[in-house]
Design a protein around this motif. Structure first.
Motif, PDB file in Angstrom:
ATOM      1  N   GLY A  35      42.957  32.181  41.882  1.00 54.97           N
ATOM      2  CA  GLY A  35      41.907  31.184  41.703  1.00 54.97           C
ATOM      3  C   GLY A  35      41.831  30.173  42.831  1.00 54.97           C
ATOM      4  O   GLY A  35      41.282  29.090  42.659  1.00 54.97           O
ATOM      5  N   ASP A  36      42.354  30.502  44.005  1.00 57.66           N
ATOM      6  CA  ASP A  36      42.356  29.593  45.144  1.00 57.66           C
ATOM      7  C   ASP A  36      41.143  29.879  46.027  1.00 57.66           C
ATOM      8  O   ASP A  36      41.209  30.670  46.978  1.00 57.66           O
ATOM      9  CB  ASP A  36      43.654  29.739  45.926  1.00 57.66           C
ATOM     10  N   ARG A  65      30.872  28.270  47.229  1.00 54.29           N
ATOM     11  CA  ARG A  65      30.280  27.925  45.920  1.00 54.29           C
ATOM     12  C   ARG A  65      30.477  29.071  44.932  1.00 54.29           C
ATOM     13  O   ARG A  65      30.840  28.848  43.784  1.00 54.29           O
ATOM     14  CB  ARG A  65      28.793  27.588  46.070  1.00 54.29           C
ATOM     15  N   TRP A  66      30.256  30.304  45.394  1.00 52.71           N
ATOM     16  CA  TRP A  66      30.461  31.474  44.536  1.00 52.71           C
ATOM     17  C   TRP A  66      31.924  31.559  44.088  1.00 52.71           C
ATOM     18  O   TRP A  66      32.207  31.773  42.910  1.00 52.71           O
ATOM     19  CB  TRP A  66      30.049  32.757  45.274  1.00 52.71           C
ATOM     20  N   LEU A  67      32.852  31.393  45.024  1.00 54.18           N
ATOM     21  CA  LEU A  67      34.275  31.473  44.689  1.00 54.18           C
ATOM     22  C   LEU A  67      34.663  30.400  43.670  1.00 54.18           C
ATOM     23  O   LEU A  67      35.377  30.685  42.698  1.00 54.18           O
ATOM     24  CB  LEU A  67      35.132  31.336  45.950  1.00 54.18           C
ATOM     25  N   ASN A  68      34.206  29.181  43.887  1.00 60.23           N
ATOM     26  CA  ASN A  68      34.524  28.102  42.943  1.00 60.23           C
ATOM     27  C   ASN A  68      33.967  28.385  41.553  1.00 60.23           C
ATOM     28  O   ASN A  68      34.628  28.145  40.547  1.00 60.23           O
ATOM     29  CB  ASN A  68      34.021  26.763  43.470  1.00 60.23           C
ATOM     30  N   ARG A  69      32.744  28.916  41.501  1.00 69.09           N
ATOM     31  CA  ARG A  69      32.155  29.264  40.202  1.00 69.09           C
ATOM     32  C   ARG A  69      32.928  30.409  39.564  1.00 69.09           C
ATOM     33  O   ARG A  69      33.252  30.382  38.382  1.00 69.09           O
ATOM     34  CB  ARG A  69      30.680  29.644  40.359  1.00 69.09           C
ATOM     35  N   ALA A  70      33.256  31.423  40.371  1.00 69.44           N
ATOM     36  CA  ALA A  70      33.941  32.609  39.855  1.00 69.44           C
ATOM     37  C   ALA A  70      35.302  32.261  39.257  1.00 69.44           C
ATOM     38  O   ALA A  70      35.684  32.815  38.223  1.00 69.44           O
ATOM     39  CB  ALA A  70      34.095  33.650  40.963  1.00 69.44           C
ATOM     40  N   VAL A  71      36.031  31.348  39.891  1.00 71.13           N
ATOM     41  CA  VAL A  71      37.370  31.027  39.390  1.00 71.13           C
ATOM     42  C   VAL A  71      37.324  30.083  38.189  1.00 71.13           C
ATOM     43  O   VAL A  71      38.294  29.999  37.442  1.00 71.13           O
ATOM     44  CB  VAL A  71      38.295  30.451  40.482  1.00 71.13           C
ATOM     45  N   THR A  75      38.589  33.196  32.489  1.00 71.93           N
ATOM     46  CA  THR A  75      40.027  33.346  32.668  1.00 71.93           C
ATOM     47  C   THR A  75      40.335  34.832  32.574  1.00 71.93           C
ATOM     48  O   THR A  75      39.876  35.503  31.641  1.00 71.93           O
ATOM     49  CB  THR A  75      40.797  32.585  31.571  1.00 71.93           C
ATOM     50  N   TYR A  76      41.074  35.353  33.557  1.00 70.22           N
ATOM     51  CA  TYR A  76      41.369  36.781  33.542  1.00 70.22           C
ATOM     52  C   TYR A  76      42.648  37.065  34.320  1.00 70.22           C
ATOM     53  O   TYR A  76      43.113  36.231  35.090  1.00 70.22           O
ATOM     54  CB  TYR A  76      40.207  37.594  34.133  1.00 70.22           C
ATOM     55  N   THR A  77      43.182  38.248  34.065  1.00 71.61           N
ATOM     56  CA  THR A  77      44.312  38.754  34.836  1.00 71.61           C
ATOM     57  C   THR A  77      43.849  40.017  35.545  1.00 71.61           C
ATOM     58  O   THR A  77      42.894  40.670  35.117  1.00 71.61           O
ATOM     59  CB  THR A  77      45.526  39.076  33.943  1.00 71.61           C
ATOM     60  N   THR A  78      44.523  40.356  36.629  1.00 73.58           N
ATOM     61  CA  THR A  78      44.149  41.549  37.385  1.00 73.58           C
ATOM     62  C   THR A  78      45.326  42.509  37.470  1.00 73.58           C
ATOM     63  O   THR A  78      46.486  42.094  37.478  1.00 73.58           O
ATOM     64  CB  THR A  78      43.695  41.197  38.810  1.00 73.58           C
ATOM     65  N   THR A  79      44.990  43.777  37.520  1.00 73.37           N
ATOM     66  CA  THR A  79      45.965  44.833  37.736  1.00 73.37           C
ATOM     67  C   THR A  79      45.471  45.688  38.889  1.00 73.37           C
ATOM     68  O   THR A  79      44.345  46.209  38.844  1.00 73.37           O
ATOM     69  CB  THR A  79      46.123  45.709  36.474  1.00 73.37           C
ATOM     70  N   TYR A  80      46.273  45.807  39.915  1.00 71.31           N
ATOM     71  CA  TYR A  80      45.938  46.639  41.072  1.00 71.31           C
ATOM     72  C   TYR A  80      45.973  48.105  40.646  1.00 71.31           C
ATOM     73  O   TYR A  80      46.947  48.565  40.057  1.00 71.31           O
ATOM     74  CB  TYR A  80      46.958  46.361  42.173  1.00 71.31           C
ATOM     75  N   ASN A 100      38.345  36.840  29.361  1.00 74.37           N
ATOM     76  CA  ASN A 100      37.446  36.318  28.336  1.00 74.37           C
ATOM     77  C   ASN A 100      35.978  36.411  28.754  1.00 74.37           C
ATOM     78  O   ASN A 100      35.168  35.593  28.361  1.00 74.37           O
ATOM     79  CB  ASN A 100      37.816  34.868  27.984  1.00 74.37           C
ATOM     80  N   PHE A 101      35.623  37.418  29.525  1.00 73.34           N
ATOM     81  CA  PHE A 101      34.248  37.662  29.931  1.00 73.34           C
ATOM     82  C   PHE A 101      33.662  38.765  29.043  1.00 73.34           C
ATOM     83  O   PHE A 101      34.416  39.462  28.352  1.00 73.34           O
ATOM     84  CB  PHE A 101      34.192  38.053  31.412  1.00 73.34           C
ATOM     85  N   PRO A 102      32.335  38.939  29.046  1.00 69.11           N
ATOM     86  CA  PRO A 102      31.732  39.992  28.209  1.00 69.11           C
ATOM     87  C   PRO A 102      32.354  41.349  28.516  1.00 69.11           C
ATOM     88  O   PRO A 102      32.466  41.755  29.666  1.00 69.11           O
ATOM     89  CB  PRO A 102      30.254  39.954  28.610  1.00 69.11           C
ATOM     90  N   GLY A 103      32.788  42.040  27.484  1.00 68.73           N
ATOM     91  CA  GLY A 103      33.431  43.337  27.629  1.00 68.73           C
ATOM     92  C   GLY A 103      34.944  43.269  27.720  1.00 68.73           C
ATOM     93  O   GLY A 103      35.625  44.251  27.470  1.00 68.73           O
TER      94      GLY A 103
END
Length: 126
Positions: A35-36, A65-71, A75-80, A100-103
């Motif tokens: 989220g940086d 602006r996109w990055l700030n909005r996206a983070v 709230t989410y976690t990622t798996t490579y 916690n996004f749609p889907g």
């Protein structure tokens, strides 16, 4: 998975391990997943272009602006899941996002183009 199969079937793509990705891509993924937004943007060229969710952001001010909005939006976690080199300066990384996004879960492809050691183009799509 379709995205991994597509990467494997392409004769111009070479599968790579995460540690074999260019440092700028590894740094971007780490910063973005944390989220940086400012650290993520610092890894892009001044005239970079990002396409995400069907919208395109040109130049660092729009990308920040996109990055700030996206983070801040979800709230989410990622798996490579995997990566491939698609050309001398082109790389694709696939990650699974759970949050916690749609889907709640989605596999996304991050198509990177590098220029002078920085990210000049990023397309994020399912």
């Amino acid at each position: 998975m379709e995205s991994e199969a597509a990467m494997t079937d392409s004769s111009s793509s070479t599968q790579v391990e995460r540690d074999d990705l260019p440092g700028v891509i590894r740094q971007y993924l780490t910063a973005h997943n944390a989220g940086d937004a400012s650290a993520s943007a610092a890894l892009m060229t001044p005239e970079a272009r990002v396409t995400d969710d069907g919208k395109t952001y040109d130049g660092l001010p729009a990308i920040e602006r996109w990055l700030n909005r996206a983070v801040s939006e979800y709230t989410y976690t990622t798996t490579y899941l995997g990566a491939a080199q698609d050309g001398p300066d082109r790389w694709t990384v696939t990650q699974r996002l759970d949050g916690n996004f749609p889907g709640n879960t989605i596999d996304l492809r991050y198509d990177f183009t590098l220029d002078g050691g920085l990210i000049s183009r990023l397309v994020i799509a399912p």
